[in-house]
Scaffold this motif. Structure first.
Motif, PDB file in Angstrom:
ATOM      1  N   UNK A  78       0.805  -1.224   0.000  1.00 56.69           N
ATOM      2  CA  UNK A  78       0.000   0.000   0.000  1.00 56.69           C
ATOM      3  C   UNK A  78       0.834   1.267   0.000  1.00 56.69           C
ATOM      4  N   UNK A  79       0.417   2.222   0.805  1.00 59.46           N
ATOM      5  CA  UNK A  79       1.065   3.541   0.813  1.00 59.46           C
ATOM      6  C   UNK A  79       2.516   3.480   1.296  1.00 59.46           C
ATOM      7  N   UNK A  80       2.915   2.421   1.993  1.00 59.03           N
ATOM      8  CA  UNK A  80       4.311   2.304   2.420  1.00 59.03           C
ATOM      9  C   UNK A  80       5.264   2.221   1.227  1.00 59.03           C
ATOM     10  N   UNK A  81       4.736   1.837   0.034  1.00 55.53           N
ATOM     11  CA  UNK A  81       5.614   1.693  -1.125  1.00 55.53           C
ATOM     12  C   UNK A  81       6.037   3.045  -1.694  1.00 55.53           C
ATOM     13  N   UNK A  82       5.257   4.090  -1.388  1.00 56.90           N
ATOM     14  CA  UNK A  82       5.674   5.452  -1.764  1.00 56.90           C
ATOM     15  C   UNK A  82       5.467   6.364  -0.575  1.00 56.90           C
ATOM     16  N   UNK A  83       6.271   6.195   0.442  1.00 58.23           N
ATOM     17  CA  UNK A  83       6.067   6.992   1.662  1.00 58.23           C
ATOM     18  C   UNK A  83       6.305   8.474   1.396  1.00 58.23           C
ATOM     19  N   UNK A  84       5.528   9.301   2.065  1.00 51.47           N
ATOM     20  CA  UNK A  84       5.659  10.740   1.888  1.00 51.47           C
ATOM     21  C   UNK A  84       6.759  11.348   2.736  1.00 51.47           C
ATOM     22  N   UNK A  85       7.253  10.562   3.671  1.00 55.77           N
ATOM     23  CA  UNK A  85       8.312  11.008   4.579  1.00 55.77           C
ATOM     24  C   UNK A  85       9.298   9.865   4.751  1.00 55.77           C
ATOM     25  N   UNK A  86      10.584  10.205   4.980  1.00 59.88           N
ATOM     26  CA  UNK A  86      11.531   9.135   5.307  1.00 59.88           C
ATOM     27  C   UNK A  86      11.903   9.177   6.790  1.00 59.88           C
ATOM     28  N   UNK A  87      10.935   9.488   7.635  1.00 61.09           N
ATOM     29  CA  UNK A  87      11.188   9.552   9.072  1.00 61.09           C
ATOM     30  C   UNK A  87      11.441   8.154   9.638  1.00 61.09           C
ATOM     31  N   UNK A  88      12.457   8.016  10.472  1.00 61.82           N
ATOM     32  CA  UNK A  88      12.805   6.732  11.075  1.00 61.82           C
ATOM     33  C   UNK A  88      12.809   6.762  12.594  1.00 61.82           C
ATOM     34  N   UNK A  89      12.700   7.955  13.155  1.00 62.18           N
ATOM     35  CA  UNK A  89      12.654   8.087  14.610  1.00 62.18           C
ATOM     36  C   UNK A  89      11.343   8.772  14.995  1.00 62.18           C
ATOM     37  N   UNK A  90      10.801   8.394  16.139  1.00 58.74           N
ATOM     38  CA  UNK A  90       9.516   8.942  16.573  1.00 58.74           C
ATOM     39  C   UNK A  90       9.640  10.397  17.005  1.00 58.74           C
ATOM     40  N   UNK A  91       8.513  11.114  16.919  1.00 58.94           N
ATOM     41  CA  UNK A  91       8.351  12.379  17.632  1.00 58.94           C
ATOM     42  C   UNK A  91       7.276  12.130  18.699  1.00 58.94           C
ATOM     43  N   UNK A  92       6.625  13.203  19.182  1.00 60.57           N
ATOM     44  CA  UNK A  92       5.689  12.979  20.292  1.00 60.57           C
ATOM     45  C   UNK A  92       4.220  13.022  19.854  1.00 60.57           C
ATOM     46  N   UNK A  93       3.973  12.857  18.536  1.00 61.05           N
ATOM     47  CA  UNK A  93       2.592  13.033  18.061  1.00 61.05           C
ATOM     48  C   UNK A  93       1.606  12.023  18.652  1.00 61.05           C
ATOM     49  N   UNK A  94       2.073  10.835  19.006  1.00 61.81           N
ATOM     50  CA  UNK A  94       1.160   9.818  19.549  1.00 61.81           C
ATOM     51  C   UNK A  94       1.272   9.673  21.069  1.00 61.81           C
ATOM     52  N   UNK A  95       2.046  10.547  21.671  1.00 61.60           N
ATOM     53  CA  UNK A  95       2.290  10.414  23.110  1.00 61.60           C
ATOM     54  C   UNK A  95       1.954  11.686  23.877  1.00 61.60           C
ATOM     55  N   UNK A  96       1.284  12.608  23.212  1.00 61.63           N
ATOM     56  CA  UNK A  96       0.719  13.780  23.878  1.00 61.63           C
ATOM     57  C   UNK A  96       1.707  14.634  24.630  1.00 61.63           C
ATOM     58  N   UNK A  97       2.971  14.566  24.208  1.00 61.83           N
ATOM     59  CA  UNK A  97       3.963  15.394  24.873  1.00 61.83           C
ATOM     60  C   UNK A  97       4.299  14.924  26.269  1.00 61.83           C
ATOM     61  N   UNK A  98       3.740  13.733  26.633  1.00 59.02           N
ATOM     62  CA  UNK A  98       4.055  13.209  27.960  1.00 59.02           C
ATOM     63  C   UNK A  98       5.463  12.612  27.973  1.00 59.02           C
ATOM     64  N   UNK A  99       5.915  12.254  29.144  1.00 63.00           N
ATOM     65  CA  UNK A  99       7.264  11.697  29.297  1.00 63.00           C
ATOM     66  C   UNK A  99       7.275  10.226  28.928  1.00 63.00           C
ATOM     67  N   UNK A 100       7.222   9.922  27.683  1.00 64.63           N
ATOM     68  CA  UNK A 100       7.343   8.522  27.350  1.00 64.63           C
ATOM     69  C   UNK A 100       6.562   8.165  26.117  1.00 64.63           C
ATOM     70  N   UNK A 101       6.359   6.904  25.962  1.00 64.98           N
ATOM     71  CA  UNK A 101       5.715   6.361  24.790  1.00 64.98           C
ATOM     72  C   UNK A 101       6.341   5.013  24.540  1.00 64.98           C
ATOM     73  N   UNK A 102       5.523   4.067  24.172  1.00 62.78           N
ATOM     74  CA  UNK A 102       6.023   2.694  24.072  1.00 62.78           C
ATOM     75  C   UNK A 102       6.533   2.430  22.675  1.00 62.78           C
ATOM     76  N   UNK A 103       7.670   2.976  22.350  1.00 56.37           N
ATOM     77  CA  UNK A 103       8.242   2.754  21.042  1.00 56.37           C
ATOM     78  C   UNK A 103       7.578   3.653  20.035  1.00 56.37           C
ATOM     79  N   UNK A 104       8.088   3.579  18.821  1.00 59.25           N
ATOM     80  CA  UNK A 104       7.581   4.470  17.792  1.00 59.25           C
ATOM     81  C   UNK A 104       6.318   3.908  17.184  1.00 59.25           C
ATOM     82  N   UNK A 105       6.499   2.962  16.252  1.00 59.46           N
ATOM     83  CA  UNK A 105       5.341   2.303  15.675  1.00 59.46           C
ATOM     84  C   UNK A 105       5.333   0.867  16.180  1.00 59.46           C
ATOM     85  N   UNK A 106       4.444   0.072  15.697  1.00 62.35           N
ATOM     86  CA  UNK A 106       4.366  -1.287  16.209  1.00 62.35           C
ATOM     87  C   UNK A 106       3.909  -2.229  15.125  1.00 62.35           C
TER      88      UNK A 106
END
Lengths: 168, 168
Positions: free
Chosen positions: B140-168
């Motif tokens: 699917x869309x992974x074959x033409x990704x719009x970004x080459x990001x490889x490290x997480x930011x805080x978009x899924x962790x609400x700016x809190x102190x943590x987050x369980x890994x980037x993606x899963x």
């Protein structure tokens, strides 16, 4: 810490009892079924059609109790449970990479299904070869299996009426 | 139906906050850590040494709430959550195929780790190419990704102190 899951849908398959259910998608060619996603989660399916396979993450609701050592379907020797794909795990979570045939609204039509009918669905993840495919990865005792069994018997389901797929 | 999990151990990693954590094992080359298995489950590790990779199944305990549509790390467009590997899932279950370096008693030393330090472990499954590797599967869309990001930011962790890994 509260580790409580919610069912997000149900898996419909031709398999109603463990005995005779394929133990893996690789041994379930042609076994078709449906993944029915509950209302609050249907929008989350958008764009899934582009993927040839998806991971189904599910709750093996009819499996027997955890055993630390088991003789798995593919061998005659016992191994530690974590070195097998046997379903009698501390947390009965199954993962299956199934083929996605098409989506119709809240329903995914899938093939290569090794899951029992009525199994609660926990998650769907797209199968991404860049992340998930390691074709040369060394596979321990699986490289010289003692048995070529491809369908489950009732060893992990205590002879009860059911079992959530063969292995996971 | 009671869908309650039990922690069977803990994952130790160099990553204490989501920001900067690799979003997948494929982007975590060299990131080493330990999987520490709790006493009742140590015997279940027998024979795991023969496997080059294992699936870690874990509970992403610091991730934000479920969102049906998300803009994932690897794109600039929104997609249905189930068409992404973003961590903000209805059930925050992560799966990571990590490299197994060696076992010492209750400890697995692993590499290619994309999981936050202290994450509760739910299951370990051996990685079996015959079951798990589909290198040609359309993605699917992974074959033409719009970004080459490889490290997480805080978009899924609400700016809190943590987050369980980037993606899963």
């Amino acid at each position: 810490m509260d580790l409580t899951l919610r069912s997000v849908g149900v898996i419909r398959s031709p398999f109603t009892v463990a005995v005779g259910t394929p133990i893996q998608p690789a041994y379930a060619r042609g076994a078709a079924g449906e993944v029915i996603v509950a209302d609050p989660y249907v929008e989350a399916l958008d764009d899934i059609e582009g993927f040839e396979r998806v991971w189904l993450i599910y709750w093996m609701d009819r499996v027997g109790a955890f055993q630390p050592r088991v003789t798995p379907y593919r061998d005659t020797r016992a191994h530690g449970l974590f070195a097998t794909r046997a379903p009698s795990r501390p947390n009965p979570i199954g993962i299956s990479a199934v083929r996605l045939l098409r989506r119709e609204g809240c329903v995914l039509h899938v093939a290569d299904l090794d899951v029992l009918d009525g199994t609660p669905l926990l998650d769907i993840k797209p199968y991404v070869p860049e992340f998930d495919a390691h074709p040369q990865s060394r596979a321990g005792w699986f490289e010289e299996p003692g048995e070529d069994r491809r369908l489950a018997d009732d060893r992990f389901h205590g002879g009860r009426d059911g079992g959530a797929g063969g292995e996971s």
